[in-house]
Design an enzyme around this catalytic site. Sequence first.
Site, PDB file in Angstrom:
ATOM      1  N   GLY A  45       0.764  -1.246   0.000  1.00  0.00           N
ATOM      2  CA  GLY A  45       0.000   0.000   0.000  1.00  0.00           C
ATOM      3  C   GLY A  45       0.792   1.292   0.000  1.00  0.00           C
ATOM      4  O   GLY A  45       0.365   2.286  -0.570  1.00  0.00           O
ATOM      5  N   ASP A 103      -4.863   1.358  10.792  1.00  0.00           N
ATOM      6  CA  ASP A 103      -6.253   0.995  11.065  1.00  0.00           C
ATOM      7  C   ASP A 103      -6.309   0.451  12.493  1.00  0.00           C
ATOM      8  O   ASP A 103      -6.445   1.217  13.440  1.00  0.00           O
ATOM      9  CB  ASP A 103      -6.648  -0.024   9.990  1.00  0.00           C
ATOM     10  CG  ASP A 103      -8.101  -0.444  10.040  1.00  0.00           C
ATOM     11  OD1 ASP A 103      -8.891   0.157   9.303  1.00  0.00           O
ATOM     12  OD2 ASP A 103      -8.439  -1.362  10.797  1.00  0.00           O
ATOM     13  N   PHE A 152     -13.654   2.288   4.930  1.00  0.00           N
ATOM     14  CA  PHE A 152     -12.690   1.675   4.029  1.00  0.00           C
ATOM     15  C   PHE A 152     -12.369   2.608   2.868  1.00  0.00           C
ATOM     16  O   PHE A 152     -13.259   3.181   2.250  1.00  0.00           O
ATOM     17  CB  PHE A 152     -13.235   0.342   3.513  1.00  0.00           C
ATOM     18  CG  PHE A 152     -12.184  -0.488   2.845  1.00  0.00           C
ATOM     19  CD1 PHE A 152     -11.218  -1.138   3.598  1.00  0.00           C
ATOM     20  CD2 PHE A 152     -12.133  -0.602   1.465  1.00  0.00           C
ATOM     21  CE1 PHE A 152     -10.229  -1.894   2.994  1.00  0.00           C
ATOM     22  CE2 PHE A 152     -11.147  -1.354   0.845  1.00  0.00           C
ATOM     23  CZ  PHE A 152     -10.202  -1.999   1.609  1.00  0.00           C
TER      24      PHE A 152
END
Length: 176
Positions: A45, A103, A152
Site C-alpha cells: 500500500g 487501522d 474503508f
Amino acid sequence: MQIHDLNFQLLLSATQILCRVQEIAAQLSDQYKTKCPLFISILNGAFVFAADLIKSYSGPCEITFVKIQSYSGTSSSGILQTVLGLEQSIEGRDLIILEDIVDSGKTLHFFIDSLQQQKPHSICTVSLLYKPNAIQFPIHLDYVGFEIANDFVIGYGLDYNGLGRNLPDLHVLAQN
Ligand code: IMP
Ligand code: MG
C-alpha cells in the site's frame, strides 16, 4: 465509482494529498538534515506515498521495502505475515517508517517491536492516513498525513482485493 461489488466516492484529491506529503517531506528533511536516514516503506500500500515523499525529501537518504500482510477484503484477517523482510543491518540507523494507513495499529505495532530488537539508533513513524476510531494496538505516530473516519478507502496505493491502487485520488466506501 464501482470496484468489484462496492461503490466508492472521492475523499481526497491527488493535489490535496501531494500538498500534505510535501509538507511532511519538508519537515523530515529539516529534522534529519545532519543524518542519512533509512526509509522503510511497507508494501504494497505505501509504495505511492513513499515515491512521492522521497522525491520531496532533500538530503542523503536510503529507502528499502518490507511486506507484511494482515488484510483480506475489507477487514483485518488477524494474522500477521512477513512476506518480504529487511536485507540489510539496521543497527545504529535512523529509521523512518512509511505506512499508507494505520487501522487497528497491529501491523505497525508488531513491526516496530521487531525493529527495536535490531537496535536502530532511532525510529520515526509516518502514516499517510490514520483511523483513530479503529485503533486496537498501542502505537506512536510521529507524522500523520490525514486523520479519517473508520471507513474503508482505496486509491493512491491502497486497494480493495487487488484493485484501485492506481487511482490518483483517494476514495471512500459510499454509504448506501
Ligand atoms: P492495521 O494493521 O489494522 O493497522 O492495518 C494496516 C494495513 O491494512 C494497512 O497497511 C493497509 O494495507 C490495510 N488497510 C487498513 N485499512 C485499509 C483501508 O481502508 N483500505 C485499504 N487498506 C487498508
Ligand atoms: Mg499497508
